[in-house]
Design a protein around this motif. Structure first.
Motif, PDB file in Angstrom:
ATOM      1  N   ASN A 134       0.879  -1.229  -0.038  1.00 25.32           N
ATOM      2  CA  ASN A 134      -0.064  -0.074   0.040  1.00 25.32           C
ATOM      3  C   ASN A 134       1.006   1.281   0.036  1.00 25.32           C
ATOM      4  O   ASN A 134       1.830   1.351   0.690  1.00 25.32           O
ATOM      5  CB  ASN A 134      -0.893   0.058   1.369  1.00 25.32           C
ATOM      6  CG  ASN A 134      -1.924  -1.284   1.084  1.00 25.32           C
ATOM      7  OD1 ASN A 134      -2.607  -1.332   0.217  1.00 25.32           O
ATOM      8  ND2 ASN A 134      -1.835  -2.056   2.210  1.00 25.32           N
ATOM      9  N   ARG A 135       0.443   2.265  -0.884  1.00 26.91           N
ATOM     10  CA  ARG A 135       1.377   3.621  -0.903  1.00 26.91           C
ATOM     11  C   ARG A 135       0.408   4.894  -0.708  1.00 26.91           C
ATOM     12  O   ARG A 135      -0.605   4.690  -1.014  1.00 26.91           O
ATOM     13  CB  ARG A 135       1.581   3.329  -2.523  1.00 26.91           C
ATOM     14  CG  ARG A 135       2.357   4.781  -2.789  1.00 26.91           C
ATOM     15  CD  ARG A 135       2.551   4.546  -4.490  1.00 26.91           C
ATOM     16  NE  ARG A 135       2.893   6.218  -4.837  1.00 26.91           N
ATOM     17  CZ  ARG A 135       2.077   7.222  -5.257  1.00 26.91           C
ATOM     18  NH1 ARG A 135       0.666   6.973  -5.140  1.00 26.91           N
ATOM     19  NH2 ARG A 135       2.668   8.436  -5.751  1.00 26.91           N
ATOM     20  N   GLY A 141      -3.586  11.740  -6.138  1.00 22.30           N
ATOM     21  CA  GLY A 141      -4.411  10.656  -6.864  1.00 22.30           C
ATOM     22  C   GLY A 141      -3.767  10.596  -8.510  1.00 22.30           C
ATOM     23  O   GLY A 141      -4.396   9.582  -9.145  1.00 22.30           O
ATOM     24  N   TYR A 143      -1.418   9.109  -9.880  1.00 16.18           N
ATOM     25  CA  TYR A 143      -0.650   7.791 -10.489  1.00 16.18           C
ATOM     26  C   TYR A 143      -2.169   6.701 -10.231  1.00 16.18           C
ATOM     27  O   TYR A 143      -2.075   5.661 -10.986  1.00 16.18           O
ATOM     28  CB  TYR A 143       0.348   7.175  -9.362  1.00 16.18           C
ATOM     29  CG  TYR A 143       1.819   7.879  -9.819  1.00 16.18           C
ATOM     30  CD1 TYR A 143       2.528   7.221 -10.934  1.00 16.18           C
ATOM     31  CD2 TYR A 143       2.113   9.176  -9.052  1.00 16.18           C
ATOM     32  CE1 TYR A 143       3.618   7.748 -11.114  1.00 16.18           C
ATOM     33  CE2 TYR A 143       3.482   9.538  -9.621  1.00 16.18           C
ATOM     34  CZ  TYR A 143       4.008   8.891 -10.523  1.00 16.18           C
ATOM     35  OH  TYR A 143       5.411   9.569 -10.920  1.00 16.18           O
ATOM     36  N   ASP A 144      -2.879   6.889  -9.162  1.00 13.83           N
ATOM     37  CA  ASP A 144      -3.948   5.843  -8.925  1.00 13.83           C
ATOM     38  C   ASP A 144      -4.874   5.757 -10.167  1.00 13.83           C
ATOM     39  O   ASP A 144      -5.442   4.866 -10.438  1.00 13.83           O
ATOM     40  CB  ASP A 144      -4.562   6.201  -7.717  1.00 13.83           C
ATOM     41  CG  ASP A 144      -3.725   5.590  -6.397  1.00 13.83           C
ATOM     42  OD1 ASP A 144      -3.087   4.843  -6.611  1.00 13.83           O
ATOM     43  OD2 ASP A 144      -4.093   6.423  -5.374  1.00 13.83           O
ATOM     44  N   ARG A 145      -5.308   7.494 -10.753  1.00 18.69           N
ATOM     45  CA  ARG A 145      -6.083   7.522 -11.739  1.00 18.69           C
ATOM     46  C   ARG A 145      -5.472   7.118 -13.033  1.00 18.69           C
ATOM     47  O   ARG A 145      -6.058   6.384 -13.813  1.00 18.69           O
ATOM     48  CB  ARG A 145      -6.455   8.936 -11.851  1.00 18.69           C
ATOM     49  CG  ARG A 145      -7.726   9.055 -10.859  1.00 18.69           C
ATOM     50  CD  ARG A 145      -8.102  10.566 -11.130  1.00 18.69           C
ATOM     51  NE  ARG A 145      -9.173  11.212 -10.167  1.00 18.69           N
ATOM     52  CZ  ARG A 145      -8.615  11.630  -8.880  1.00 18.69           C
ATOM     53  NH1 ARG A 145      -7.442  11.880  -8.817  1.00 18.69           N
ATOM     54  NH2 ARG A 145      -9.352  12.208  -8.000  1.00 18.69           N
ATOM     55  N   GLY A 148      -5.143   3.028 -12.649  1.00 17.54           N
ATOM     56  CA  GLY A 148      -6.306   2.385 -12.333  1.00 17.54           C
ATOM     57  C   GLY A 148      -7.240   1.620 -13.418  1.00 17.54           C
ATOM     58  O   GLY A 148      -8.082   0.793 -13.267  1.00 17.54           O
ATOM     59  N   ARG A 155      -0.432  -3.510 -16.573  1.00 20.95           N
ATOM     60  CA  ARG A 155       0.494  -2.533 -15.989  1.00 20.95           C
ATOM     61  C   ARG A 155       1.891  -2.748 -15.878  1.00 20.95           C
ATOM     62  O   ARG A 155       2.212  -4.005 -15.730  1.00 20.95           O
ATOM     63  CB  ARG A 155      -0.015  -2.469 -14.577  1.00 20.95           C
ATOM     64  CG  ARG A 155      -1.190  -1.705 -14.129  1.00 20.95           C
ATOM     65  CD  ARG A 155      -1.406  -1.141 -12.643  1.00 20.95           C
ATOM     66  NE  ARG A 155      -1.301  -1.999 -11.574  1.00 20.95           N
ATOM     67  CZ  ARG A 155      -2.495  -2.254 -11.242  1.00 20.95           C
ATOM     68  NH1 ARG A 155      -3.443  -1.995 -11.510  1.00 20.95           N
ATOM     69  NH2 ARG A 155      -2.621  -3.364  -9.953  1.00 20.95           N
ATOM     70  N   TRP A 176      -9.717   2.655  -4.498  1.00 23.42           N
ATOM     71  CA  TRP A 176      -9.081   3.058  -5.482  1.00 23.42           C
ATOM     72  C   TRP A 176      -7.522   3.001  -5.562  1.00 23.42           C
ATOM     73  O   TRP A 176      -6.809   3.417  -6.586  1.00 23.42           O
ATOM     74  CB  TRP A 176      -9.433   4.343  -6.254  1.00 23.42           C
ATOM     75  CG  TRP A 176      -9.498   5.527  -5.295  1.00 23.42           C
ATOM     76  CD1 TRP A 176      -8.174   6.179  -4.945  1.00 23.42           C
ATOM     77  CD2 TRP A 176     -10.195   6.015  -4.195  1.00 23.42           C
ATOM     78  NE1 TRP A 176      -8.336   7.028  -4.019  1.00 23.42           N
ATOM     79  CE2 TRP A 176      -9.605   7.059  -3.429  1.00 23.42           C
ATOM     80  CE3 TRP A 176     -11.630   5.845  -3.937  1.00 23.42           C
ATOM     81  CZ2 TRP A 176     -10.143   7.722  -2.492  1.00 23.42           C
ATOM     82  CZ3 TRP A 176     -12.228   6.463  -2.741  1.00 23.42           C
ATOM     83  CH2 TRP A 176     -11.297   7.463  -2.095  1.00 23.42           C
ATOM     84  N   ASP A 177      -7.080   2.825  -4.431  1.00 23.27           N
ATOM     85  CA  ASP A 177      -5.630   2.672  -4.428  1.00 23.27           C
ATOM     86  C   ASP A 177      -4.909   1.693  -5.232  1.00 23.27           C
ATOM     87  O   ASP A 177      -5.454   0.514  -5.144  1.00 23.27           O
ATOM     88  CB  ASP A 177      -5.118   2.586  -2.771  1.00 23.27           C
ATOM     89  CG  ASP A 177      -5.360   3.703  -1.934  1.00 23.27           C
ATOM     90  OD1 ASP A 177      -5.568   4.777  -2.688  1.00 23.27           O
ATOM     91  OD2 ASP A 177      -5.560   3.503  -0.808  1.00 23.27           O
ATOM     92  N   VAL A 178      -3.921   2.057  -6.110  1.00 24.69           N
ATOM     93  CA  VAL A 178      -3.218   0.813  -6.874  1.00 24.69           C
ATOM     94  C   VAL A 178      -2.282   0.334  -6.125  1.00 24.69           C
ATOM     95  O   VAL A 178      -1.302   1.403  -5.815  1.00 24.69           O
ATOM     96  CB  VAL A 178      -3.033   1.383  -8.163  1.00 24.69           C
ATOM     97  CG1 VAL A 178      -2.034   0.607  -8.957  1.00 24.69           C
ATOM     98  CG2 VAL A 178      -4.135   1.968  -9.075  1.00 24.69           C
TER      99      VAL A 178
END
Length: 197
Positions: A134-135, A141, A143-145, A148, A155, A176-178
């Protein structure tokens, strides 16, 4: 959400208080051990970032990877999708300009963009991490967007770069966290979860 903001503040302060000598040593040590890691030996397209706010600085790492023939990319804030990143070919020393956050990035050149699926590794900045992958980022947001929309197999391998002081026992997670695949510190690369490669 409050817990994340509080944590972000604490970890940013910890990171900012490391001082130049420690930061320089960390950048040198990172560049000394990471390029020889198998994950990187097999990578041809690698995205890095330009350090700010006390982040672990990958500029020496980037120079070594570049010298070894890797294609480097830097994130650029997407001109229309404001919460997304594009990745553009980068060579150490090329001219850069500040984006709306004051972070340097290359001037957008559509012919130099690298599709996300072509990147083998993305080195990601982070504020905090745990060993579950977890980051905690700066809160934008981006990178997550950006990531995602892709399945795990599409990826690139995601490697967070962090100082030891940025590790926490467990981060509060949002849906939504990648998650990241690994974390590289100045001294080691830690696999966070079963890599999909």
């Amino acid at each position: 959400m409050h817990a994340r903001q509080q944590l972000r503040q604490q970890l940013r302060q910890a990171r900012q208080s490391l001082g130049q000598e420690l930061q320089r040593a960390a950048a040198i040590n990172l560049a000394a051990h990471l390029p020889d890691h198998s994950l990187l030996q097999h990578a041809s397209h690698v995205a890095i970032y330009l350090a700010a706010d006390g982040e672990l600085d990958p500029h020496l790492l980037a120079e070594i990877l570049h010298a070894r023939g890797k294609t480097l990319a830097l994130p650029i804030i997407h001109p229309f999708h404001r919460q997304q990143l594009l990745f553009q070919r980068y060579q150490p020393g090329m001219p850069l300009q500040p984006n709306r956050f004051g972070i340097d990035e290359p001037k957008l050149d559509k012919s130099a963009l690298i599709p996300l699926q072509e990147l083998d590794v993305i080195f990601m900045p982070l504020v905090g991490y745990d060993l579950g992958g977890n980051r905690l980022g700066m809160g934008g947001g981006f990178y997550d967007r950006t990531l995602g929309g892709f399945t795990e197999t599409q990826r690139p391998t995601l490697i967070g770069l962090a100082h030891e002081v940025q590790r926490v026992p467990a981060l509060p997670v949002q849906p939504w966290d990648v998650p990241i695949d690994a974390v590289a510190t100045a001294t080691q690369l830690i696999h966070c979860r079963q890599s999909h490669h």
